[in-house]
Design an enzyme around this catalytic site. Structure first.
Site, short mmCIF file in Angstrom:
data_model
loop_
_atom_site.label_atom_id
_atom_site.label_comp_id
_atom_site.label_asym_id
_atom_site.label_seq_id
_atom_site.Cartn_x
_atom_site.Cartn_y
_atom_site.Cartn_z
N PRO A 2 0.81 -1.22 0.00
CA PRO A 2 0.00 0.00 0.00
C PRO A 2 0.85 1.28 0.00
CG PRO A 2 -0.68 -1.53 1.72
CD PRO A 2 0.66 -1.96 1.24
N GLU A 3 1.32 1.67 -1.17
CA GLU A 3 2.01 2.93 -1.31
C GLU A 3 1.09 3.88 -2.08
OE1 GLU A 3 6.15 2.86 -1.83
OE2 GLU A 3 6.38 0.86 -1.04
N LYS A 51 -1.09 8.42 1.28
CA LYS A 51 -1.54 7.10 1.68
C LYS A 51 -2.89 7.12 2.39
CE LYS A 51 3.13 5.22 2.14
NZ LYS A 51 4.04 4.42 3.00
#
Length: 269
Positions: A2-3, A51
């Site tokens: 999850p970037e 994010k």
């Protein structure tokens, strides 16, 4: 991973599933929102900020609300058709369920899940630096923020979301490898800081719109990165064994030959 690109892609999934529709039900499975009910609210927008995921909601006669979530390392959103089996993660990881007549959005293992007036968004995400995938992207501003702490390591500076929003361990490691920079180099000793920041943004942007993250240009399994996830494997450039350093969520991969430690500056005579 999850970037910034993963979060941007997730925002598009929620946009397709929910945007423009009225919520017919909501189920929050976190104590602070256990009694919240979003039935009757319209999903006006699905946006990402670095994010962070921001679902903006409206209802006649009410002040707009924002449902704010952060994926961190394990979080995810999935969208299903009504009646479809939820296969994203185990049920005990579900933190929120949002329903419309045509879709069900399920948030798994979400962090920083919060509901607040949209007018207060700046209080929650205003500290973030320029968004690598946002309309506010400004390389000069990102460089200025990083340069304010010249003794900090470049690896730490790239991960600091207050400098630029969207870089995680993957893009940090790959950017520094491609620039030939030792991860623990002080910011002040990085030869071309603007070039490093531009490359980080380019790598993140290159994966926008797809789920397979690649920095090499190859989408084949095992060939998508230069150093990330390749501990003890041979460097694709020089053959040296890739090194790994791990401190909590701060994971760094590098090639000791392609990214040599800089020489200590000699003291003035």
């Amino acid at each position: 991973m999850p970037e910034g690109d993963t979060v941007w892609n997730t925002a598009r999934v929620l946009e397709k599933a929910l945007q423009g529709d009225v919520l017919t039900g909501s189920d929050f499975r976190v104590p602070q929102l256990a009694t919240a009910d979003l039935s009757g609210w319209t999903v006006a927008e699905s946006a990402s900020r670095g994010k962070h995921l921001l679902l903006r909601l409206t209802r006649d006669g009410e002040k707009p609300l924002t449902l704010h979530s952060h994926l961190r390392m394990e979080g995810a959103w999935r969208a299903y058709a009504p009646g479809e089996r939820w296969t994203g993660r185990p049920a005990y990881l579900i933190r929120v369920v949002l329903r419309t007549r045509r879709s069900v959005a399920v948030g798994y293992h979400l962090h920083e899940l919060a509901l607040y007036p949209t007018a207060e968004e700046e209080q929650h995400v205003g500290h973030l630096g320029p968004d690598l995938l946002g309309a506010d992207w400004d390389v000069d501003e990102a460089v200025r923020r990083i340069a304010e702490q010249p003794e900090r390591t470049i690896a730490e500076a790239l991960l600091d979301q207050r400098n630029l929003a969207g870089v995680g361990n993957l893009y940090k490691a790959e950017t520094l490898f491609l620039r030939g920079v030792w991860p623990w180099t002080p910011v002040a000793q990085v030869a071309d800081l603007p070039g490093t920041v531009r490359l980080a943004q380019k790598l993140v942007a290159s994966n926008r719109g797809r789920w397979t993250q690649t920095t090499t240009g190859s989408l084949r399994r095992g060939q998508t990165s230069y150093v990330y996830g390749r501990r003890a494997q041979p460097c694709r450039r020089c053959g040296a064994a890739i090194q790994k350093d791990e401190k909590g969520e701060r994971i760094t991969y590098w090639c000791p030959r392609c990214q040599p430690r800089p020489e200590e500056p000699k003291p003035d005579a």
